[in-house]
Design an enzyme around this catalytic site. Structure first.
Site, PDB file in Angstrom:
ATOM      1  N   GLU A 191      19.853  53.171  33.924  1.00 24.39           N
ATOM      2  CA  GLU A 191      20.773  52.602  34.918  1.00 24.39           C
ATOM      3  C   GLU A 191      20.751  53.552  36.104  1.00 24.39           C
ATOM      4  O   GLU A 191      21.373  54.615  36.061  1.00 24.39           O
ATOM      5  CB  GLU A 191      22.195  52.517  34.348  1.00 24.39           C
ATOM      6  CG  GLU A 191      22.325  51.664  33.108  1.00 24.39           C
ATOM      7  CD  GLU A 191      22.434  50.184  33.424  1.00 24.39           C
ATOM      8  OE1 GLU A 191      22.223  49.778  34.593  1.00 24.39           O
ATOM      9  OE2 GLU A 191      22.731  49.421  32.501  1.00 24.39           O
TER      10      GLU A 191
ATOM     11  N   GLU B 284      19.780  55.314  49.144  1.00 12.57           N
ATOM     12  CA  GLU B 284      21.151  55.443  48.688  1.00 12.57           C
ATOM     13  C   GLU B 284      21.774  56.718  49.258  1.00 12.57           C
ATOM     14  O   GLU B 284      21.203  57.796  49.145  1.00 12.57           O
ATOM     15  CB  GLU B 284      21.135  55.519  47.165  1.00 12.57           C
ATOM     16  CG  GLU B 284      22.488  55.571  46.564  1.00 12.57           C
ATOM     17  CD  GLU B 284      22.425  55.489  45.044  1.00 12.57           C
ATOM     18  OE1 GLU B 284      21.631  56.239  44.450  1.00 12.57           O
ATOM     19  OE2 GLU B 284      23.162  54.680  44.469  1.00 12.57           O
TER      20      GLU B 284
ATOM     21  N   CYS C 222      27.280  53.405  42.014  1.00  5.58           N
ATOM     22  CA  CYS C 222      25.888  52.929  42.032  1.00  5.58           C
ATOM     23  C   CYS C 222      25.818  51.516  42.575  1.00  5.58           C
ATOM     24  O   CYS C 222      24.863  51.146  43.241  1.00  5.58           O
ATOM     25  CB  CYS C 222      25.290  53.006  40.642  1.00  5.58           C
ATOM     26  SG  CYS C 222      26.357  52.279  39.411  1.00  5.58           S
TER      27      CYS C 222
ATOM     28  N   GLY D 295      22.025  57.584  36.012  1.00 10.09           N
ATOM     29  CA  GLY D 295      21.916  58.678  36.975  1.00 10.09           C
ATOM     30  C   GLY D 295      20.918  58.320  38.052  1.00 10.09           C
ATOM     31  O   GLY D 295      20.706  57.141  38.361  1.00 10.09           O
ATOM     32  N   SER D 296      20.287  59.334  38.615  1.00 11.15           N
ATOM     33  CA  SER D 296      19.423  59.126  39.769  1.00 11.15           C
ATOM     34  C   SER D 296      18.043  58.621  39.353  1.00 11.15           C
ATOM     35  O   SER D 296      17.587  58.873  38.232  1.00 11.15           O
ATOM     36  CB  SER D 296      19.268  60.452  40.512  1.00 11.15           C
ATOM     37  OG  SER D 296      18.659  61.396  39.652  1.00 11.15           O
TER      38      SER D 296
ATOM     39  N   LYS E 292      25.623  63.856  26.472  1.00 13.80           N
ATOM     40  CA  LYS E 292      25.536  64.989  27.400  1.00 13.80           C
ATOM     41  C   LYS E 292      26.180  64.522  28.703  1.00 13.80           C
ATOM     42  O   LYS E 292      25.584  63.820  29.497  1.00 13.80           O
ATOM     43  CB  LYS E 292      24.070  65.367  27.643  1.00 13.80           C
ATOM     44  CG  LYS E 292      23.854  66.811  28.048  1.00 13.80           C
ATOM     45  CD  LYS E 292      24.530  67.238  29.343  1.00 13.80           C
ATOM     46  CE  LYS E 292      23.765  66.794  30.579  1.00 13.80           C
ATOM     47  NZ  LYS E 292      24.480  67.160  31.834  1.00 13.80           N
TER      48      LYS E 292
ATOM     49  N   GLY F  72      15.709  59.638  36.213  1.00 15.84           N
ATOM     50  CA  GLY F  72      15.309  58.491  35.399  1.00 15.84           C
ATOM     51  C   GLY F  72      13.822  58.522  35.070  1.00 15.84           C
ATOM     52  O   GLY F  72      13.402  58.217  33.948  1.00 15.84           O
TER      53      GLY F  72
END
Ligand code: NAP
Ligand code: MG
Length: 477
Positions: free
Chosen positions: A247, A379, A281, A225-226, A172, A230
């Site tokens: 990750e 971030e 990232c 992703g974020s 996806k 996550g």
């Protein structure tokens, strides 16, 4: 291909019949459309993957899977110009970044293609007349949720390792970055991957993504992703007792000691934050400098920041646009809030002549950021660097570890003992000494501590992550 899903080796119309516009971030113009995949499409893709596992795919040897991966790498390089163009326009990547991403995409398939038949099991000493072997098997159907910042690299590292180990995959992609991933699925079919081994369902996270992570037929999930999503992935996969690799983001420090080689350090520090317009990232987004050289380093970094040029992807300048309007607003809000709360802008790049419809933000260097400030902890995911001074080695380590993240760190010093002490003391998945490795590093295991996630992708370790062991005890008396 337009507006379709790729399931069972074929293009199909999405169940909803609906599509999502694809926007070029450099101009804000619509350049195509992708399928708005729903739970029904994910269900079809998982079933196709399950069928593949019952078919010829399961009978291939490791060497044969490796050859397919190598052939896919070759197909990617044979279609390099097309993929670079798609990636650059879809994701707003300046051409040099898009080129490097597509080469790395091919490189991941090449690496895992070459590695897979060198992965051995183990023999375990046990009681007399017992042979104990540890074998590795695929999980089965693996789900891969891919973000928009490095879609092709992340596809290569995660799907490459999963296919190498004999899993069948459902991908996806992010709705802002689906075009090249769809094309790679088609190239995989051309390379000879059996039907159903490489399925792609584009769509939104809340619908297609959610359906994939919560599908009972999925046996493993790789998510990049974020941290917020996550957490959802971990909750959903826990319901079915399914393993996930997460990750997530980072707030990575560049730690510069007074004896550092600044000729080397300064360009790497600037590149480490502006690469991909800061949407990386592993971006080195905190600049921690020993107080004796703080003013000098700041002045030299500021000089470079002021000269950074931003523009449309095809001009291949230092920075391109951000991915979409929402991200631009988010990053701009970070900058405005920091200024309002008294943070000092030491330098800012210019935005001369950028198209008015594009999503551009000026690269910004903040000086003397207070240690408790949001800019020091969270971030930004844009071209924003936060500089702070430190006293000594102990203070440097404490400051480097003073966020919830732990993905990558850079340590700049000529002192041998300190290089090793600091590298071991920083809580992060990768530490670079006198270099900085945002991106690339196909061979190097990568992943986080804490809020940056858990599990490892890239390198040979990913092949362990994407497979499950079985202990076979054989009494041959
Ligand atoms: P995001 O919002 O978490 O999205 C990542 C992916 O998850 C997208 O494909 C998204 O789909 C999907 N998604 C969203 N909600 C979901 C749900 N409920 N269930 C399943 N999937 C869902 O992150 P992003 O904004 O795209 O990416 C930026 C973040 O990713 C940053 O924090 C960055 O640091 C992190 N990142 C980490 C790494 C790493 O390797 N550690 C690499 C790249 C990015 P849609 O986009 O279609 O909504
Ligand atoms: Mg796009």
């Amino acid at each position: 291909m337009k507006g379709m899903v790729f399931i069972g080796g074929k293009w199909q119309a999405p169940s909803s019949g609906k599509t999502i516009d694809v926007i070029d971030p450099g101009t804000g113009q619509v350049i195509g459309r992708i399928a708005d995949g729903q739970a029904a499409d994910i269900d079809l893709a998982v079933k196709a993957a399950r069928q593949a596992l019952a078919g010829p795919w399961a009978r291939l040897t490791a060497t044969e899977r490796g050859r397919l991966l190598t052939r896919l790498a070759e197909r990617i390089m044979a279609n390099y110009d097309e993929l670079v163009d798609l990636e650059s326009r879809d994701c707003g990547k300046v051409l040099s970044t898009a080129r490097s991403d597509i080469k790395l995409l091919a490189r991941y398939f090449e690496f895992y293609g070459g590695a897979v038949d060198k992965i051995h099991g183990e023999i375990i000493p046990y009681q007399n007349n017992h042979a104990v072997s540890l074998v590795r098997q695929p999980f089965g159907v693996t789900g891969h949720i891919i973000p928009w910042n490095y879609p092709t690299q992340i596809l290569g590292r995660s799907v490459g390792a999963a296919l190498a180990m004999g899993n069948a995959t459902v991908v996806k992609p992010a709705e802002d970055a689906s075009l090249s991933i769809l094309r790679v699925a088609e190239l995989a079919a051309e390379a000879g991957f059996p039907e159903g081994t490489f399925n792609v369902v584009p769509g939104y996270g809340a619908t297609a993504g959610q359906a994939l992570i919560s599908h009972p037929g999925v046996n493993f999930v790789s998510f990049t992703g974020s941290p917020q999503v996550g957490t959802i992935v971990q909750q959903e996969t826990a319901r079915h007792h399914v393993k996930c690799v997460l990750e997530l983001g980072g707030k990575s420090p560049q730690v510069v000691f007074a004896d550092a080689n600044l000729e080397r350090a300064i360009p790497a520090i600037v590149n480490g934050i502006i690469q991909n317009a800061g949407q990386t990232c592993s971006a080195g987004s905190r600049l921690l400098v020993q107080k004796e050289i703080y003013d000098e380093v700041l002045a030299r970094v500021a000089d470079r920041f002021a000269k950074l040029r931003t523009g449309v992807q095809s001009d291949d300048l230092d920075c391109g646009p951000l991915i979409n309007a929402r991200q631009r607003e988010r990053v701009q809000r970070f900058i405005d809030d920091a200024v309002q709360s008294g943070a000092r802008i030491a330098a800012q790049g210019k935005l001369d002549g950028v198209p008015s419809g594009g999503f551009y933000v000026a690269p910004t260097l903040f000086a003397d950021v207070p240690r408790e400030h949001l800019l020091a902890k969270e971030e930004v995911f844009g071209p924003v660097l936060a500089a702070m001074p430190f006293e000594d080695e102990a203070d440097a380590i404490a400051l480097a570890n003073d966020t919830d993240y732990g993905l990558v760190a850079g340590v700049w010093t000529e002192h041998g003992g300190r290089q090793q002490r600091v590298a071991r003391a920083i809580d992060s998945g990768q530490v670079y000494i006198n270099c900085y490795g945002a991106g690339g590093g196909v061979e190097l295991p990568f992943g986080g501590f804490g809020k940056s996630g858990h599990g490892r992708e890239k390198g040979l370790l990913a092949l362990e992550e994407m497979s499950i062991t079985k202990t076979i005890v054989h009494n041959y008396e």
